[in-house]
Design an enzyme around this catalytic site. Structure first.
Site, PDB file in Angstrom:
ATOM      1  CE  LYS A 152      -2.499  -9.091 -38.437  1.00  0.00           C
ATOM      2  NZ  LYS A 152      -3.935  -9.392 -38.492  1.00  0.00           N
ATOM      3  CG  HIS A 182      -6.294  -5.804 -32.227  1.00  0.00           C
ATOM      4  ND1 HIS A 182      -5.966  -6.549 -33.309  1.00  0.00           N
ATOM      5  CD2 HIS A 182      -7.109  -6.581 -31.473  1.00  0.00           C
ATOM      6  CE1 HIS A 182      -6.546  -7.722 -33.210  1.00  0.00           C
ATOM      7  NE2 HIS A 182      -7.259  -7.777 -32.103  1.00  0.00           N
ATOM      8  CE  LYS A 186      -6.931  -8.933 -28.084  1.00  0.00           C
ATOM      9  NZ  LYS A 186      -8.363  -8.850 -28.311  1.00  0.00           N
ATOM     10  CD  GLU A 220      -8.973 -15.789 -33.979  1.00  0.00           C
ATOM     11  OE1 GLU A 220      -9.671 -14.774 -33.960  1.00  0.00           O
ATOM     12  OE2 GLU A 220      -8.203 -16.075 -34.916  1.00  0.00           O
ATOM     13  CG  HIS A 244      -2.240 -10.271 -33.073  1.00  0.00           C
ATOM     14  ND1 HIS A 244      -2.090  -8.919 -33.224  1.00  0.00           N
ATOM     15  CD2 HIS A 244      -3.275 -10.611 -33.878  1.00  0.00           C
ATOM     16  CE1 HIS A 244      -2.983  -8.469 -34.089  1.00  0.00           C
ATOM     17  NE2 HIS A 244      -3.711  -9.477 -34.508  1.00  0.00           N
ATOM     18  CE  LYS A 344      -8.512 -16.652 -38.393  1.00  0.00           C
ATOM     19  NZ  LYS A 344      -8.867 -15.584 -37.475  1.00  0.00           N
TER      20      LYS A 344
END
Ligand code: BG6
Length: 493
Positions: A152, A182, A186, A220, A244, A344
């Protein structure tokens, strides 16, 4: 899971962009972990491809350096040496066809081994050149065996995603294309399928009769690291939410598929995405909030604001935080808000799915010291601690009718186990040709369709973006997404 395109295992794994962030932080460590787990076949060679100049030995030394602190568990020297011996290095220019001729010469002949994986750990703008040139030198064949892995962002909106898909299809067949998200690799995300569909206890409760709302948070603490180039054009909505978080939403909300096969899973996920109520143009503000981090403090250390980051324009209005509310208009979920947020430079690295149940219909305890009863929650922590927590009421021992919330914790890992990153699972699936955890294009397309009204609205409102202090949980304004006063963001497990 099954649905393998073929059982022919590749003999060569080519990483385009081998010196980049993704390769260093995710792909190379994951490949080493597969080596340590004995999951790479003896015949597998890896070609690291990049613009920088390295001899094979210099590249191997480079790996020794960069992987030193990225490998989980104790690094085993013989295994590590065996791993780096698989690598050769090729310097090249992605736009130059001669590069691909040389690459073709390095690959074993078709008779010796006929399957190669090409991993595009490069900028999306370079995908076109790579797939075109691979075809020019015949490396898009054998069909079905040579595979291309696309990271992506898959496009930057619905139109560019379609164009990119067409481009890939001009040179590769669908069964050769692995579109990676991804998060689907997980552990907790896969566990969610087991949790929902292997436990009869849960499934009857998993609907609008019992669930008040769902929160999906991916916080994050890191900033944009050295990725301003990419990030400043993408922003949090494209970088995280469209892919995601939207994937997490589909796994929470989907119906049980008839079989654990790639297409059956994709069909169910697409049904969820198609059932998401489109956000009307005039309702975008009520459904989505964006913000950007300003200077602040994280873990006692001062952190720069986004506009002060290297290679970011001092007037950039790119969002580093997004929160959004969606409704899924189907029988199971109608009326249940799904609140998604990601940012973030938040206080901690933490991702979780929080399911809040409804209040009991009867106020049975009204006449007791209990004034209000907090609702039950199920919390699924995706990282860092992969675990599940259920919060239920129990009576406090004693003479009064008082309760306390009891937390039942189940860590998915035993104390001596260490979680792997998602990439191990996904790389192994690529090698083994299992596409269940990769995206089908209609999933990508529908996910773009869901966020499209937000993107369009933000694209014209370019004067101003609210900020939040680095180290905080985002703008207070994000609370206005909630449908009722007793809903609040759940920051902690
Ligand atoms: C990537 C995003 O896809 O996912 C990054 O581009 C983000 O911005 C990363 O940091 C998060 O993934 P993980 O697995 O490290 O939590």
């Amino acid at each position: 899971m099954n649905d393998k395109v073929d059982i022919v295992l590749p003999c060569t794994f080519v990483i385009f962009g081998a010196t980049g962030n993704l390769s260093t932080n995710k792909l190379l460590p994951a490949l080493y972990h597969l080596e340590a787990a004995g999951r790479l076949t003896e015949a597998l060679n890896i070609i690291a491809f990049s613009r920088r100049a390295f001899s094979d030995d210099e590249w191997r030394n480079h790996m020794r350096e960069v992987l030193a602190d990225k490998i989980k568990g104790k690094q085993d020297t013989p295994i590590f040496e065996r791993f780096i011996a698989r690598f050769t290095y090729q310097k090249g220019d992605l736009n130059d066809v001669e590069t691909y001729k040389e690459l073709a010469r390095r690959l074993p002949s078709e008779e010796a081994c006929s399957a190669t994986v090409f991993y595009l750990a490069i900028k999306p703008a370079e995908f076109g050149a790579v797939v075109r040139n691979l075809e020019v030198v015949g490396l898009n064949r054998p069909r079905g065996l040579n595979r291309v892995v696309v990271e992506k962002p898959f496009g930057e909106d619905i139109e560019s995603a379609r164009m990119l898909n067409q481009l890939l299809h001009q040179h590769f067949d669908e069964e050769q294309i692995f579109r990676i998200d991804h998060f689907l690799g997980k552990e907790t995300v896969q566990n969610l399928l087991v949790f929902r569909f292997a436990n009869t206890l849960i499934e009857p409760l998993w609907n609008r009769n019992f669930i008040d709302h769902v929160q999906i948070t991916v916080a994050e603490s890191i900033g944009i690291e050295q990725r301003a180039d990419y990030y400043d054009n993408a922003g949090a909505l494209r970088d995280m939410l469209q892919n995601h978080l939207m994937q997490l939403l589909t796994v929470v909300a989907m119906e049980p598929p008839p079989a654990l096969e790639a297409d059956a899973l994709h069909d169910e996920k697409v049904k969820v995405l198609r059932s998401i109520r489109p956000i009307a143009k005039q309702a975008v503000h009520a459904h989505a909030i964006r913000a950007q981090y300003a200077r602040g403090v994280i873990d006692g250390k001062s952190a720069l604001g986004y506009q002060q980051e290297e290679n970011v324009a001092s007037n950039s209005i790119t969002e580093t935080y997004v929160a959004a509310k969606f409704y899924i208009d189907n029988w199971r979920w109608r009326g249940v808000p799904f609140y998604l947020r990601t940012g973030k430079r938040m206080p901690r690295q933490t991702s979780m799915i929080a399911i809040r149940f409804r209040h009991p219909p009867q106020q049975l305890f009204r006449e007791t010291p209990l004034e209000t009863i907090d609702p039950n929650w199920i919390l699924l922590s995706i990282q860092p601690d992969e675990s599940m927590r259920m919060e239920i009421h129990v009576k406090q021992p004693g003479l009064d009718m008082d309760t306390r919330m009891m937390q039942m914790n189940a860590s998915f890992l035993k104390t001596d186990e260490e979680a792997l990153d998602a990439y191990e699972t996904l790389l192994l699936d690529v090698i083994e040709g299992d596409r269940s955890l990769f995206l089908r294009f209609d999933e990508v397309e529908w996910a773009w369709r869901v966020v499209d009204p937000i993107l369009k609205n933000w694209a014209v409102e370019r004067e101003y973006i609210p900020t939040y202090a680095a180290g905080s949980w985002g703008p207070a304004d994000a609370n206005r997404l909630f449908d009722s006063d007793d809903q609040t963001w759940r920051n902690e497990l």
